[in-house]
Motif scaffolding. Structure first.
Motif, short mmCIF file in Angstrom:
data_model
loop_
_atom_site.label_atom_id
_atom_site.label_comp_id
_atom_site.label_asym_id
_atom_site.label_seq_id
_atom_site.Cartn_x
_atom_site.Cartn_y
_atom_site.Cartn_z
N GLY A 81 99.32 -16.06 12.83
CA GLY A 81 97.80 -15.50 12.53
C GLY A 81 97.63 -15.16 14.56
O GLY A 81 97.93 -15.71 15.22
N TYR A 248 95.84 -16.90 4.85
CA TYR A 248 94.87 -16.16 4.65
C TYR A 248 93.81 -16.00 3.02
O TYR A 248 93.05 -15.30 3.40
N VAL A 253 88.71 -17.69 5.85
CA VAL A 253 89.37 -16.40 5.79
C VAL A 253 89.33 -15.62 4.88
O VAL A 253 88.98 -14.30 4.68
N ASP A 283 92.73 -11.39 9.87
CA ASP A 283 92.78 -12.40 11.44
C ASP A 283 92.22 -11.66 12.03
O ASP A 283 91.79 -12.17 12.31
#
Length: 885
Positions: A81, A248, A253, A283
Motif C-alpha cells: 500500500g 484492501y 480501506v 489505496d
C-alpha cells in the motif's frame, strides 16, 4: 478486531510498560533527503543517530507513512500500500535485544481478553541475521520459540542501514503463516506470499563508514548507546485479525473499494484485472486523502507530483472499469468516513480537501479528453499511411507532456486495430527514470551529513534571544568549513559558526533569515544565512571579513535592526492578510505557504478562482483597517492541544512540538501558531499594498504585497507616473482611464487599417507570383521572398491563393517573409503534388533548418521559422533543391 482497536492495544501495552506515547508526525517530513515520512523511524532519526538527545528513554507511536517506490505492486499483492500506518516501540540507550523480543512476543501472543493480540505461536516464524547468534538464542530462551522456526538470512533482508555513514545493525523479523492454501511450506526463506512479515525488530548497535552500498560497508565499532527501532505494519495485522485476504479489504480501506464497485457496476472477485483496479482505487484515494489532510496539494513537482500521480492513477483505474465521468466526490467521502475516527482532521478539513480533489479530477478528465483527441489524430495518420503501429515516441509524448496514461493509449490503439511500439516507449521511460535517478543522487550528494552536528547538538539547544534582544553575547561552540569541523577560520573563508546563544533569526515558518554580523575579540563575521540543520541547533553561515575566529572564543551576534524591523512588519502583515482573506472568502481560504522578507510578503491560500478587483480591494482595506486600529500583538507559549482548542491556525504540513508559540493580533481575530518575529502593535506595520494575485496550481492562489516603507515607495512611484500621464495627455486624473481607452481604440483602428493595406499590397502581387512559377521536375514551383509582412497568416493566405491560381498540375508554393523581425516560410502543395509524394511539412522543416529554427505541419500546408532573416533566399532555394533531388 478493528484497525483502530489494534493500534490502541499496541499503544496501551507499551504505555503500561513505561513508554512515552508520541503522536504521529506529519507525512511531510522536514528531512531534506526525503519527500515524505517513508518509515516509522523517520521522525526519530535525530535521536537514533545521536544528533539530538532523545527526550525520553522509551517511546511508542503509530506513525503515518507514504511510500511509492513499489507503486506498481499496489493491488497485486496482499500487503503493498502507498499509505500505511507503522506501529513502533523505541529504546534510546535503554533496553536492547532481550527487551525488544520479550515485549514483541508478549503483545503478540497474549490473549485478546488480556489486552494482547491473541496470535497462536504455532502460526508464527522468526528470521534473524545469519551472524546474530545472540538474537537466535534469545528467541529460544525469552520466548520459548522452537529453533526449527527461526531462520538465518543475509544482509539483504536482515540488516538495517540508511545507506549512509552512521548507525546500523542486524534485525529480526516476525512472520505470520497464512497456511498451505496461500503457498508452499518452508518458512519466510521461501519468499512466498504465504508468509507475511508483521513486525521488524532492528537492533541498532554499530557505527558504519565507507558505505559502498546499502549492504556493503565497514563497521567502525559499537555505538556508545544501543537503540531499538521496531515497526509493526498496522494494515498487515488488521487483515490477518479481520480474516480477510489483503489490506484492501480491511475496515479502513474496504468502503472505498465497495463504492468503486457500486459506481462501476462490476463485481469484485470476478476478474483479476478488475480486482487489481478496485484495490488501486481504494489505496490511492485513501493515500491522497491523507496527504491532503497534511497540507500536500497537487502540482507538477515534488510532493505535489506524487499526490497528483496517485489521484490520476485512481481516475485511470475507474476509467478502465468503464466509468468516464467524475467519481471523486463519492470515493473521497467514503474514505473520509472510514478514516475520520482515527484521524478527525479528514472531516474537520473536508471542505478544503474535497475542493482540491474535485478540481484535480476535473482537470485530469479534461487532460484525458485532450489526449484522446491527439491520439485519435495519430491513429488516423497511422492508418492512412498503411501502418499498424503507433510510434513509441508519440506514446511517450502523450504520457510525458500531456499526462495521458500509457495503458489507455494501449487500450485505445487496440480498439482501433493497432499496436504501440511498447519497446521504444519503455526505452524512453527508462532514459527518463535514469535522468531522474541521477538528479536525485546529485541532490542527495549535495545534502549535508547531519552527523557533523551531533557533538555540537549534544552540548545543548541553541538559545534564541532575538524575540527581545537584537544583540547577544555568547561563545563559539563549533566551526565547520565545507562540512568539516575545524578549530578556526580566517579572513576570506566561508564557514558555519555555532553559538551557544544568538539573536539572529534562523529561516523558518516562511520568514527569511536575519541579516547581521557576529563580532568577537579581533574578528568580524558577516552573516550570509542562518538555518536549523537539526532540531534545536542554529547554524550561522558567515564570511570572515577580518581577523580569525576560533572555537571557544567570545562572540556577540548583532542583528541588522532596520532589516529586522521590515521583516517583522512583513510577517505581521501576512497574518493580517490571512485574517482578511478568511473574513472575505470564508474559512476554506486557508494558508498553503508564505514568504516574508523585509518589505515584502507572499501568501498562498486555497481558492479555486481568481479574485475580482473588488475582492482584492476589500481584502486590502480590511488588512489596512487592522493596521489603523493599532491592534495589540501578543505571543504566548502553551501546549499544542490548548492552542488548537483556542482556535489557533496552523500551517498544514508544518511540524510542531508539544509546546508552541501562538501569536494573537487583535485577540482571536488573527490567531496563529508561529515562531516568527512580529511587531508589538499592528500600527507599526505602516501600510499594506497588494501588488499581485495569481494562480499557483489547481485550487491554489497567491497574493503578494509590499509592506511599510516599500509599500509607500511603490505608491509614490505610481503617483509620479499618474502625474506624468495627466501632464502628457493633458487630462485630469479621474479621466485618464477613459482617455487611455480612447487612444487604445484609435491605435487599434489604425493598426487594422495598416494591416489591411499591407494585405492588399501582398494580394496585388498574386499575378506576378503566379507568373514566376517555374517547373522543377514534374511540379510547378513558386519560391519567392515577399520582403516584410504583417503576419504569418497573410503569407499563408497568399500562398494558398497562388496554389489555387496555378491549376491542377502538381504545384508547390514556398513564400518567405520577415514578420516582426523574424523569418517565416510557408509551404503549400496541391493534391497532384501530394500524390507524387511531396509533403509540405518536410519541405518547411528543411527550410526552417536553414533559418536556424524549426518547422513542420500537415502535408498540404506547413510553416517554418527561425532567427536568421538574411537566410530567407537560401531557405527558399533549399525547397527547390529538395524537389529537384
Amino acid at each position: 478486531m478493528k484497525t483502530a482497536e489494534i493500534a490502541q492495544r499496541f499503544l496501551d501495552y507499551f504505555e503500561k510498560n513505561g513508554h512515552t506515547i508520541v503522536p504521529s508526525a506529519s507525512l511531510v517530513t522536514d528531512d531534506p533527503a526525503l519527500l515524505f515520512t517513508v518509515a516509522g523511524m523517520v521522525p526519530f532519526i535525530p535521536y537514533l543517530s545521536g544528533d539530538v538527545p532523545a527526550p525520553y528513554a522509551r517511546a511508542a507511536d503509530n506513525q503515518k507513512c507514504i511510500r511509492t517506490n513499489d507503486i506498481e505492486e499496489v493491488g497485486k499483492t496482499p500487503r503493498h500500500g502507498t499509505f500505511f500506518q507503522m506501529l513502533g516501540n523505541w529504546s534510546f540507550g535503554d533496553y536492547f535485544k532481550e527487551g525488544a523480543i520479550r515485549f514483541a512476543w508478549e503483545l503478540l501472543t497474549s490473549p485478546e481478553a488480556d489486552g494482547g493480540l491473541g496470535f497462536d505461536p504455532k502460526d508464527l516464524w522468526v528470521t534473524v541475521y545469519e551472524e546474530d547468534d545472540e538474537a537466535f538464542e534469545l528467541w529460544q530462551t525469552v520466548a520459548g520459540f522452537p529453533a526449527e522456526r527461526i531462520q538465518r538470512l543475509g544482509k539483504d533482508t536482515n540488516y538495517w542501514s540508511t545507506g549512509l555513514p552512521g548507525p546500523a545493525g542486524p534485525c529480526s523479523e516476525i512472520f505470520f503463516d497464512r497456511g498451505p492454501a496461500y503457498g508452499v511450506d518452508g518458512g519466510p526463506a521461501t519468499d512466498d506470499d504465504r508468509y507475511v512479515e508483521i513486525w521488524n525488530l532492528v537492533f541498532m548497535q554499530y557505527e558504519i563508514t565507507n558505505v559502498r552500498s546499502k549492504y556493503d560497508f565497514d563497521i567502525v565499532g559499537e555505538l556508545p548507546a544501543k537503540n531499538i527501532d521496531t515497526g509493526m505494519g498496522l494494515e498487515r495485522i488488521a487483515f490477518i485479525k479481520q480474516g480477510v485476504d489483503n489490506m484492501y479489504e480491511t475496515d479502513q480501506v474496504r468502503p472505498v473499494l465497495d463504492k468503486a464497485v457500486e459506481l462501476s457496476g462490476r463485481t469484485y472477485g470476478a476478474n483479476h484485472d478488475d480486482d487489481v483496479r478496485f484495490r488501486v482505487i481504494a489505496d490511492h484515494v485513501r493515500s491522497s486523502l491523507m496527504l491532503m489532510s497534511d497540507g500536500v496539494t497537487p502540482s507538477n513537482d515534488g510532493r505535489g507530483y506524487i499526490l497528483r500521480r496517485l489521484m490520476r492513477r485512481a481516475i485511470r483505474s475507474m476509467r478502465l472499469l468503464g466509468v468516464d465521468g467524475p467519481t471523486f466526490a463519492e470515493l473521497f467521502a467514503a474514505s473520509r468516513d472510514a478514516m475520520k475516527d482515527a484521524y478527525p482532521v479528514v472531516e474537520t478539513d473536508w471542505a478544503r480537501i474535497s475542493q482540491y480533489a474535485l478540481a484535480e479530477e476535473a482537470t485530469f478528465l479534461r487532460t484525458l479528453a485532450a489526449g484522446e483527441s491527439i491520439l485519435d489524430e495519430s491513429l488516423g495518420q497511422t492508418k492512412a499511411a498503411g501502418g499498424s503501429t503507433i510510434a513509441g515516441a508519440e506514446a511517450f509524448l502523450l504520457h510525458d507532456t500531456y499526462g495521458f496514461p500509457i495503458d489507455l493509449t494501449l487500450e485505445i490503439a487496440e480498439e482501433a486495430g493497432l499496436t504501440v511500439d511498447r519497446a521504444a516507449f519503455d526505452t524512453l521511460m527508462q532514459e527518463q527514470r535514469s535522468r531522474a535517478k541521477a538528479d536525485a543522487k546529485a541532490r542527495k550528494r549535495q545534502l549535508a551529513d547531519t552527523s557533523v552536528y551531533r557533538d555540537l547538538r549534544a552540548l545543548g539547544e541553541t538559545v534564541f534571544t532575538g524575540y527581545t534582544d537584537l544583540e547577544t553575547s555568547s561563545r563559539v561552540l563549533g566551526i565547520l568549513v565545507d562540512g568539516v569541523p575545524v578549530d578556526r577560520a580566517g579572513t576570506g573563508q566561508i564557514a558555519e559558526v555555532i553559538l551557544a546563544d544568538t539573536a539572529l533569526y534562523a529561516e523558518s515558518g516562511g520568514q527569511v533569515a536575519d541579516k547581521g554580523v557576529i563580532v568577537g575579540p579581533g574578528y568580524e563575521l558577516e552573516v550570509i544565512d542562518v538555518q536549523k540543520p537539526v532540531a534545536g541547533l542554529i547554524s550561522h553561515t558567515v564570511e570572515v571579513t577580518s581577523g580569525e575566529v576560533g572555537v571557544g572564543q567570545a562572540a556577540t551576534s548583532i542583528v541588522d535592526a532596520a532589516n529586522r524591523r521590515s521583516a517583522r512588519q512583513a510577517h505581521s502583515a501576512t497574518h493580517l492578510v490571512h485574517a482578511a482573506l478568511r473574513d472575505t472568502l470564508g474559512k476554506t481560504a486557508t494558508q498553503a505557504g508564505s514568504l516574508n522578507r523585509a518589505g515584502y510578503m507572499r501568501f498562498d491560500f486555497t481558492w479555486g478562482q481568481a479574485l475580482s478587483d473588488a475582492t482584492k480591494t476589500e481584502i486590502e482595506e480590511i488588512a489596512n483597517n487592522a493596521v489603523r486600529d493599532n491592534l495589540e500583538v501578543t505571543t504566548r507559549v502553551l501546549a499544542l492541544d490548548e492552542a488548537k482548542s483556542l482556535g489557533a491556525m496552523a500551517l498544514f504540513g508544518e511540524k510542531y512540538g508539544d509546546t508552541v508559540r501562538m501569536v494573537d493580533i487583535g485577540g482571536p481575530w488573527s490567531r496563529e501558531l508561529c515562531a516568527g518575529t512580529h511587531v508589538s502593535t499592528s500600527a507599526e506595520i505602516g501600510l499594506i499594498s497588494l501588488v499581485g494575485e495569481s494562480s499557483v496550481g489547481a485550487s491554489n492562489r497567491r497574493v503578494e504585497a509590499l509592506v511599510g516603507l516599500d509599500a509607500f515607495r511603490s505608491l509614490a512611484a505610481e503617483r509620479a507616473l499618474v502625474s506624468q500621464l495627466t501632464s502628457t495627455l493633458k487630462t485630469p486624473r479621474e479621466q485618464l482611464p477613459a482617455r487611455i481607452a480612447e487612444l487604445t481604440a484609435s491605435l487599434k483602428a489604425a493598426e487594422k487599417k495598416i494591416a489591411a493595406f499591407e494585405a492588399k499590397a501582398l494580394g496585388d502581387r498574386l499575378p506576378a507570383l503566379a507568373a514566376a512559377a517555374a517547373r522543377v521536375g514534374d511540379a510547378l514551383v513558386v519560391a519567392e521572398s515577399l520582403g516584410t509582412a504583417a503576419s504569418a497568416d497573410d503569407v499563408r493566405s497568399l500562398a494558398l491563393q497562388v496554389r489555387e491560381r496555378l491549376g491542377s498540375d502538381a504545384v508547390v508554393v514556398a513564400l518567405g517573409a520577415e514578420v516582426n523581425g523574424r523569418p517565416v516560410v510557408i509551404v503549400a502543395t496541391n493534391d497532384a503534388a501530394r500524390r507524387a509524394g511531396v509533403k509540405a511539412g518536410v519541405l518547411a522543416k528543411g527550410a526552417a533548418t536553414v533559418l536556424g529554427g524549426g518547422g513542420g505541419g500537415r502535408d498540404d500546408v506547413a510553416q517554418g521559422g527561425g532567427t536568421d532573416a538574411s537566410a530567407l533566399p537560401a531557405a527558399l532555394a533549399s525547397v527547390k533543391d529538395a524537389l529537384a533531388s
